[in-house]
Motif scaffolding. Structure first.
Motif, PDB file in Angstrom:
ATOM      1  N   ILE A  46       0.873  -1.163  -0.016  1.00 40.23           N
ATOM      2  CA  ILE A  46       0.104   0.185  -0.110  1.00 40.23           C
ATOM      3  C   ILE A  46       0.830   1.440  -0.036  1.00 40.23           C
ATOM      4  N   ARG A  47       2.191   0.971   0.809  1.00 34.33           N
ATOM      5  CA  ARG A  47       2.625   2.541   1.001  1.00 34.33           C
ATOM      6  C   ARG A  47       3.526   3.196  -0.541  1.00 34.33           C
ATOM      7  N   PHE A  48       3.931   1.683  -0.652  1.00 35.22           N
ATOM      8  CA  PHE A  48       4.132   1.831  -2.272  1.00 35.22           C
ATOM      9  C   PHE A  48       3.673   1.856  -3.464  1.00 35.22           C
ATOM     10  N   SER A  49       2.906   1.256  -3.549  1.00 37.28           N
ATOM     11  CA  SER A  49       2.125   2.160  -5.056  1.00 37.28           C
ATOM     12  C   SER A  49       1.326   3.223  -5.044  1.00 37.28           C
ATOM     13  N   GLY A  50       1.143   3.298  -3.254  1.00 36.42           N
ATOM     14  CA  GLY A  50       0.768   4.870  -3.150  1.00 36.42           C
ATOM     15  C   GLY A  50       1.443   6.398  -3.180  1.00 36.42           C
ATOM     16  N   ALA A  51       2.796   5.693  -2.613  1.00 32.23           N
ATOM     17  CA  ALA A  51       3.819   6.841  -3.436  1.00 32.23           C
ATOM     18  C   ALA A  51       3.819   7.055  -4.381  1.00 32.23           C
ATOM     19  N   ILE A  52       3.922   6.133  -5.198  1.00 36.02           N
ATOM     20  CA  ILE A  52       4.341   5.941  -6.946  1.00 36.02           C
ATOM     21  C   ILE A  52       3.350   6.667  -7.157  1.00 36.02           C
ATOM     22  N   CYS A  53       2.863   6.469  -7.276  1.00 33.44           N
ATOM     23  CA  CYS A  53       0.692   6.852  -8.263  1.00 33.44           C
ATOM     24  C   CYS A  53       0.352   8.086  -7.485  1.00 33.44           C
ATOM     25  N   GLY A  54       0.695   8.009  -6.246  1.00 38.70           N
ATOM     26  CA  GLY A  54       0.269   9.433  -5.633  1.00 38.70           C
ATOM     27  C   GLY A  54       1.684  10.918  -6.074  1.00 38.70           C
ATOM     28  N   LEU A  55       2.361   9.815  -7.124  1.00 34.88           N
ATOM     29  CA  LEU A  55       3.769  11.042  -7.226  1.00 34.88           C
ATOM     30  C   LEU A  55       3.352  11.815  -8.117  1.00 34.88           C
ATOM     31  N   ALA A  56       2.567  10.711  -9.018  1.00 29.20           N
ATOM     32  CA  ALA A  56       1.994  11.073 -10.844  1.00 29.20           C
ATOM     33  C   ALA A  56       0.869  11.938 -10.463  1.00 29.20           C
ATOM     34  N   LEU A  57       0.135  11.230  -9.728  1.00 27.13           N
ATOM     35  CA  LEU A  57      -1.547  11.946 -10.078  1.00 27.13           C
ATOM     36  C   LEU A  57      -2.144  12.861  -8.580  1.00 27.13           C
ATOM     37  N   VAL A  58      -1.155  12.836  -7.537  1.00 35.17           N
ATOM     38  CA  VAL A  58      -1.539  13.871  -6.759  1.00 35.17           C
ATOM     39  C   VAL A  58      -0.705  15.484  -6.837  1.00 35.17           C
ATOM     40  N   PHE A  59       1.082  14.208  -7.365  1.00 38.58           N
ATOM     41  CA  PHE A  59       1.668  16.152  -6.727  1.00 38.58           C
ATOM     42  C   PHE A  59       2.100  16.619  -8.295  1.00 38.58           C
ATOM     43  N   LEU A  60       2.543  15.445  -8.784  1.00 40.39           N
ATOM     44  CA  LEU A  60       3.354  15.982 -10.449  1.00 40.39           C
ATOM     45  C   LEU A  60       2.451  16.683 -11.227  1.00 40.39           C
ATOM     46  N   LEU A  61       1.678  15.755 -11.797  1.00 36.78           N
ATOM     47  CA  LEU A  61       0.996  16.326 -12.869  1.00 36.78           C
ATOM     48  C   LEU A  61      -0.031  17.196 -12.851  1.00 36.78           C
ATOM     49  N   PRO A  62      -1.397  17.193 -11.566  1.00 33.36           N
ATOM     50  CA  PRO A  62      -1.969  18.381 -11.155  1.00 33.36           C
ATOM     51  C   PRO A  62      -1.014  19.751 -11.327  1.00 33.36           C
ATOM     52  N   ALA A  63      -0.069  19.811 -10.281  1.00 36.05           N
ATOM     53  CA  ALA A  63       0.753  21.103 -10.418  1.00 36.05           C
ATOM     54  C   ALA A  63       1.210  21.161 -12.145  1.00 36.05           C
ATOM     55  N   LEU A  64       1.860  20.624 -12.520  1.00 39.97           N
ATOM     56  CA  LEU A  64       2.229  21.004 -13.650  1.00 39.97           C
ATOM     57  C   LEU A  64       1.205  21.067 -14.624  1.00 39.97           C
ATOM     58  N   VAL A  65       0.146  21.206 -14.685  1.00 37.20           N
ATOM     59  CA  VAL A  65      -1.131  20.910 -15.639  1.00 37.20           C
ATOM     60  C   VAL A  65      -1.679  22.501 -15.238  1.00 37.20           C
ATOM     61  N   HIS A  66      -1.231  22.596 -13.896  1.00 37.67           N
ATOM     62  CA  HIS A  66      -2.047  23.705 -13.394  1.00 37.67           C
ATOM     63  C   HIS A  66      -0.700  25.417 -14.155  1.00 37.67           C
ATOM     64  N   MET A  67       0.671  24.576 -13.686  1.00 32.67           N
ATOM     65  CA  MET A  67       1.588  25.714 -14.436  1.00 32.67           C
ATOM     66  C   MET A  67       1.342  25.769 -15.684  1.00 32.67           C
ATOM     67  N   ILE A  68       1.154  24.687 -16.189  1.00 29.31           N
ATOM     68  CA  ILE A  68       1.111  25.771 -17.808  1.00 29.31           C
ATOM     69  C   ILE A  68      -0.642  26.099 -17.970  1.00 29.31           C
ATOM     70  N   SER A  69      -1.480  25.876 -17.387  1.00 32.19           N
ATOM     71  CA  SER A  69      -2.541  26.745 -17.899  1.00 32.19           C
ATOM     72  C   SER A  69      -2.243  28.142 -17.055  1.00 32.19           C
ATOM     73  N   LEU A  70      -1.569  28.329 -16.519  1.00 33.71           N
ATOM     74  CA  LEU A  70      -1.613  29.552 -16.092  1.00 33.71           C
ATOM     75  C   LEU A  70      -0.720  30.441 -16.696  1.00 33.71           C
ATOM     76  N   LYS A  71       0.564  29.680 -17.718  1.00 34.45           N
ATOM     77  CA  LYS A  71       0.941  29.932 -18.121  1.00 34.45           C
ATOM     78  C   LYS A  71       0.562  30.882 -19.333  1.00 34.45           C
ATOM     79  N   GLN A  72      -0.370  29.701 -20.474  1.00 38.09           N
ATOM     80  CA  GLN A  72      -0.718  29.916 -21.191  1.00 38.09           C
ATOM     81  C   GLN A  72      -1.914  31.859 -21.209  1.00 38.09           C
ATOM     82  N   GLN A  73      -2.141  31.644 -20.257  1.00 36.53           N
ATOM     83  CA  GLN A  73      -3.488  32.614 -20.119  1.00 36.53           C
ATOM     84  C   GLN A  73      -2.021  33.583 -19.580  1.00 36.53           C
ATOM     85  N   GLY A  74      -0.981  33.762 -19.291  1.00 38.53           N
ATOM     86  CA  GLY A  74      -0.125  35.146 -18.619  1.00 38.53           C
ATOM     87  C   GLY A  74      -0.189  35.670 -17.376  1.00 38.53           C
TER      88      GLY A  74
END
Length: 341
Positions: A286-314
């Motif tokens: 549970i803790r390994f799968s949580g850390a791996i999946c969480g890195l991608a779908l909780v920490f990394l991708l949402p933050a990147l998508v949000h920053m890319i969206s803000l950059k496109q809007q200036g």
């Protein structure tokens, strides 16, 4: 399940009358796998260290009814057909019956806590033989599990797409989070508080706390049956969510054909069976799968998508970049920390 635990206790000479492994009050509590390395999340590694003698009686039964060798194979026959159902409403309605086992589990925990009483002492950063300090450097074990708990609830969105009244989704999801969180807290806190320390250490608490009670306990036996039933109801739902996400991305259709679904389900069940046979340590999984999946779908991708969206809007600012980069670093640190626990 009942006979499995009887055979396990017998094979390892775990006696509830032995003060080293258990208590002998009105509510018998045992320590089936005494931890030689307290704090780690690997209970199965100490199984052979408490085996005494060369008693081979019952070996024939254990050969055909083994927790890691045969039972996972038997479950294929039970679970694989359930995964192949096409209707989403079937999985949602079928899961309802698992609520019965949750209610029974809460009642069981309440009864056990009332009989055992509370056994708590507070030792801030101070080592103790029977009690766990409030803070330890092993806390990333918890953050890994919590990350999975947060990640897995994203799958609910897939299930709620089939709701008839979409305007109630926010209300229903909020209630679901409240009820699930309350259940986790109630069971976890009560079991930890009521576990009899001394004579046993809190480190004896198993990932499945039912293993801390004697096989002859009727209430616990019923709880094991209910837990099995609950897993049977929840597992097909999780398989359905995997099917929707994978098949939707690859083929644009949640049910391209029965053959596609069968191959996917065999892969999903096969992965679970292999883990159950060769690495039956649910806490670490549970803790390994949580850390791996969480890195991608909780920490990394949402933050990147949000920053890319803000950059496109200036509208992207340095403060936003620093904050979201910090979140990504937290996810990376959470994953790396799991390898040192």
């Amino acid at each position: 399940i009942f006979f499995l635990h009887l055979s396990t206790d017998h094979a390892n000479n775990v006696s509830t009358s032995d003060s080293e492994f258990g208590t002998n009050g009105s509510e018998r509590v045992i320590c089936p796998y005494p931890k030689t390395n307290p704090g780690r999340n690997d209970t199965m590694s100490t199984l052979h260290q408490i085996t005494i003698g060369n008693d081979t009686s019952g070996s024939s039964f254990e050969h055909y009814w083994s927790k890691t060798n045969t039972i996972p194979l038997y479950l294929i026959i039970l679970l694989l057909p359930l995964l192949c159902f096409r209707s989403a409403s079937f999985f949602a309605r079928f899961t309802f019956f698992g609520t019965i086992s949750v209610v029974y589990l809460i009642v069981l925990v309440t009864i056990k806590a009332a009989h055992l009483g509370f056994h708590l002492e507070f030792h801030w950063l101070d080592p103790s033989q029977f009690y766990v300090p409030e803070f330890r450097l092993l806390f990333p074990q918890l953050t890994g599990v919590l990350t999975l708990a947060f990640f897995i609830h994203n799958c609910i969105i897939t299930l709620m797409k089939s709701n008839k009244k979409q305007e109630n989704n926010v209300r229903d999801l909020s209630l679901a989070y409240l009820l699930v969180g309350g259940t986790y807290m109630y069971v976890g806190v009560l079991i930890f508080a009521a576990f009899p320390s001394p004579p046993l250490s809190k480190d004896c608490i198993e990932p499945n706390f039912l293993d801390n009670f004697s096989s002859s306990d009727v209430l616990v036996f019923v709880a094991r049956v209910c837990l099995l039933f609950q897993m049977i109801t929840v597992y097909p739902l999780l398989g359905y969510l995997v099917r929707v996400q994978i098949m939707g991305q690859l083929f644009g259709n949640h049910y391209p054909s029965f053959l596609h679904i069968l191959v996917l389900n065999i892969a999903v069940v096969g992965a679970g069976v292999l883990m159950a046979m060769f690495y039956p340590n649910i806490g670490s999984i549970i803790r390994f799968s949580g850390a791996i999946c969480g890195l991608a779908l909780v920490f990394l991708l949402p933050a990147l998508v949000h920053m890319i969206s803000l950059k496109q809007q200036g509208k992207l600012t340095w403060l936003s970049v620093v904050f979201h980069s910090f979140l990504i670093l937290l996810g990376v640190a959470n994953l790396l920390a799991q390898f040192f626990m």
